[in-house]
Design a protein around this motif. Structure first.
Motif, mmCIF file in Angstrom:
data_model
loop_
_atom_site.group_PDB
_atom_site.id
_atom_site.type_symbol
_atom_site.label_atom_id
_atom_site.label_comp_id
_atom_site.label_asym_id
_atom_site.label_seq_id
_atom_site.Cartn_x
_atom_site.Cartn_y
_atom_site.Cartn_z
ATOM 1 N N GLY A 1 0.681 -1.228 0.000
ATOM 2 C CA GLY A 1 0.000 0.000 0.000
ATOM 3 C C GLY A 1 0.720 1.298 0.000
ATOM 4 O O GLY A 1 1.464 1.609 0.867
ATOM 5 N N SER B 1 -0.402 5.080 0.548
ATOM 6 C CA SER B 1 -1.555 5.622 1.242
ATOM 7 C C SER B 1 -1.957 6.950 0.657
ATOM 8 O O SER B 1 -1.126 7.799 0.425
ATOM 9 C CB SER B 1 -1.243 5.809 2.725
ATOM 10 N N TYR C 1 -8.404 2.928 1.846
ATOM 11 C CA TYR C 1 -7.368 2.470 2.777
ATOM 12 C C TYR C 1 -6.354 3.581 3.001
ATOM 13 O O TYR C 1 -6.330 4.604 2.300
ATOM 14 C CB TYR C 1 -6.669 1.213 2.259
ATOM 15 N N VAL D 1 -2.108 3.955 4.739
ATOM 16 C CA VAL D 1 -0.937 3.229 5.216
ATOM 17 C C VAL D 1 -0.140 4.076 6.195
ATOM 18 O O VAL D 1 0.248 5.208 5.881
ATOM 19 C CB VAL D 1 -0.035 2.775 4.051
ATOM 20 N N GLY E 1 -1.001 -1.212 6.791
ATOM 21 C CA GLY E 1 -2.141 -0.720 6.034
ATOM 22 C C GLY E 1 -3.441 -0.859 6.811
ATOM 23 O O GLY E 1 -3.631 -1.831 7.558
ATOM 24 N N LEU F 1 -3.348 -3.871 -1.670
ATOM 25 C CA LEU F 1 -2.227 -3.485 -0.813
ATOM 26 C C LEU F 1 -1.052 -4.436 -0.970
ATOM 27 O O LEU F 1 0.110 -4.028 -0.999
ATOM 28 C CB LEU F 1 -2.678 -3.425 0.650
#
Length: 620
Positions: free
Chosen positions: A53, A55, A226, A228, A237, A274
């Motif tokens: 991931g 972010s 999501y 991270v 994550g 991810l």
């Protein structure tokens, strides 16, 4: 019982505009500009193959300094859920948790309050340079007056001060719709009420995650799916989802234009995404929960003889979520548990929930393997801790609360009634439920004298009325702020016509269909009586022949005028029949009905006694 929400946004705005006008009159100014202790069994296996991931909107975790050079690095995960804007210590049973002692006895402990939560979290972080704080949704919505009156801006400010890193959305984040949720995330003055202070509102410092909430027009997640957390090469994550059934428990206006997808499919999709990005340690923030075998926050649900430990929707979800996910932080049911539930590969995986209202926080140690980038699940430890009130208050949080209380005080401190004892919301039929139903019946008869009865959904009752109130206004006095805490949704009181057959069917829907596994027992007004036989199953639990209105059997062919709130009138909580009424007449909001009832039926010399809660006969 799962929290049940909300009202049309227009009703929320109508109530707030009314209270804002009163507040402006009283204060002279309102707006600026527009005014459980459990460790993972030693045999637990490592997590599955990878995650991944980058972010959207990355920021570093708490603490500073370089990380350890060894292979393993402990990461502290602090978490909580279902705060619901409870900045001040919640009162009555809502402000207590149960502790289980080794000898089997229990004690109740006063808990909660943002001033104390801040102190506990800051103390917990000491010595933990790798610490991340996450939440499981319902941070706002169904909030007390200090937050709810100001569209929950005070709670977002408080969460920023708590150094919250990330949260999933919950169903209550949609009480005022997607645009208002976006404003809480991004900041800006309220489109109707403007700015409350000269500094404006900057929004959340943390990302709200809504992986399974899609914009129907674009098919894309409403917010980031999501995020991270990164520190000195450590990557964890977080995927955030809310319960798929959110449209069933939030007003149609609040979720208009949105679709809510399956929790497991969504988590698994983004866990794989991810993994492809190189993040192999993943935590799912899931606003859905379960029911532990004990109400004690420190019950060891992994102990021998504990049975399944935790039951309910989260048990099914946790058993299906990809082994790539290392832990689940959950919520929604307001229960407390720290349990391990096997993943699809048969390996134990930590699943936690910290009750509600800021009474608990969970401290989980995730041991990160720098060589693999994964969590060594054999080393995962977790426990729930009480937010006790015997620690110093966080001064910055006290200042925040004082600021917003000063704005709310002209409205919140106004007395609206008097009671002779606690009027609680607990139980299949509750004294407070009866009181609210009676208030709506009496109010309904001011709109139409032919109103026969009133029905109230239990999830719309958010707190008990306590005799010894914490606001210092005097024992037995009910303030507007307390009434607002009991009924914060601004649902309108609606009158509709139903046949007797429809009325009976609505009562059966309490214990059948979507409500069969977790019944939602309607609170009924004076004059309506019946028997609920819990030894039976499904709709048969409502004994049809026992249903009486003022002593007379319900006539299938007759027409009855029924008062409900707008949430039930829209078929909410699985009561589809209540969405089929005719002859609609919409009144003012439900808090107005409660206030008028208390004012008319109580005084300091003659306070209102708690109702007997004897309208539904329970057979067990």
């Amino acid at each position: 019982m799962p929290a049940t929400s909300a009202s049309p946004a227009s009703s929320v705005q109508r109530r707030r505009r009314r209270t804002h006008r009163l507040l402006a009159t009283a204060a002279g100014v309102l707006t600026v500009g527009a005014l459980t202790a459990a460790a993972l069994p030693a045999g637990a296996a490592s997590a599955g193959e990878g995650r991944a991931g980058t972010s959207p909107g990355h920021h570093e975790g708490h603490g500073g300094g370089k990380g350890d050079k060894g292979r393993y690095q402990d990461v502290q995960l602090l978490s909580f859920n279902d705060l619901h804007g409870n900045l001040e210590p919640p009162s009555g049973s809502s402000g207590r948790v149960t502790r289980l002692h080794e000898d089997g006895t229990t004690e109740n402990i006063d808990a909660g309050g943002a001033e104390y939560l801040a102190t506990h979290l800051r103390e917990a972080r000491k010595g933990n340079r790798y610490s991340v704080t996450a939440a499981g949704g319902d941070m706002v919505g169904a909030s007390p007056l200090i937050s709810g009156l100001f569209h929950d801006e005070p709670t977002i400010e408080a969460l920023n001060k708590l150094d919250l890193d990330v949260t999933s959305v919950g169903n209550h984040e949609f009480d005022e719709g997607a645009k208002e949720l976006a404003r809480l995330q991004n900041g800006g003055c309220h489109p109707v009420d403007g700015c409350y202070t000269d500094k404006g509102f900057k929004g959340a410092d943390f990302p709200y995650l809504a992986a399974n909430v899609l914009d129907e027009k674009t098919g894309k997640p409403l917010l980031d799916p999501y995020w991270v957390w990164r520190k000195n090469g450590v990557k964890v994550g977080f995927i955030g989802v809310t319960l798929e059934a959110t449209p069933d428990i939030v007003s149609a206006e609040g979720v208009r234009g949105l679709s809510f997808e399956d929790e497991v499919d969504t988590i698994n999709k983004y866990a794989e995404e991810l993994r492809r990005q190189g993040v192999k340690s993943i935590v799912a923030l899931v606003h859905e929960g379960g029911f532990p075998a004990s109400s004690a926050y420190n019950y060891d649900c992994d102990s021998p003889g504990a049975g399944d430990g935790v039951s309910g929707p989260i048990a099914d979800i946790a058993g299906k979520v990809s082994p790539q996910v290392d832990a689940l932080v959950t919520g929604h049911t307001h229960a407390a548990y720290v349990c391990t539930i096997p993943d699809p590969a048969g390996n134990p995986r930590m699943v936690t929930s910290a009750a509600s209202f800021g009474r608990l926080y969970t401290d989980t140690t995730l041991t990160y393997d720098r060589r693999t980038g994964d969590i060594a699940r054999t080393a995962v430890k977790s426990a729930n801790h009480v937010v006790t009130r015997d620690v110093p208050k966080a001064p910055d949080m006290s200042r925040l609360i004082d600021k917003w209380n000063a704005l709310a005080a002209p409205i919140g401190n106004r007395a609206i009634g008097h009671i002779s004892g606690d009027i609680v919301k607990d139980g299949t039929e509750s004294p407070l439920g009866d009181l609210i139903a009676d208030a709506q019946l009496e109010y309904g008869r001011t709109l139409d004298p032919e109103t026969d009865l009133a029905l109230m959904n239990p999830g719309g009752i958010r707190a008990s009325l306590t005799y010894a109130a914490s606001g210092g206004e005097g024992d037995g006095v009910v303030t507007f702020a307390e009434g607002f805490t009991v009924q914060p949704f601004a649902n309108t009181v609606n009158l509709q016509d139903f046949t007797g057959a429809q009325l009976i069917q609505a009562l059966k829907e309490q214990v059948s269909g979507p409500n069969e596994a977790a019944p939602k027992i309607l609170q009924v007004s004076s004059g309506l009586t019946y028997t609920l036989d819990l030894t039976k199953t499904g709709a048969d639990r409502v004994v049809t022949d026992s249903i009486r209105l003022n002593g007379e059997p319900i006539d299938d062919a007759a027409t009855y005028r029924v008062a409900t709130n707008s949430f039930l009138a829209g078929g909410g909580d699985g009561f589809t029949t209540l969405g089929e009424g005719t002859g609609d007449l919409v009144g003012e909001d439900d808090l107005t009905a409660l206030e008028r009832y208390l004012t008319a039926n109580s005084s300091a010399a003659d306070p209102l006694a708690p109702p007997a809660a004897d309208r539904i006969t329970i057979v067990r």
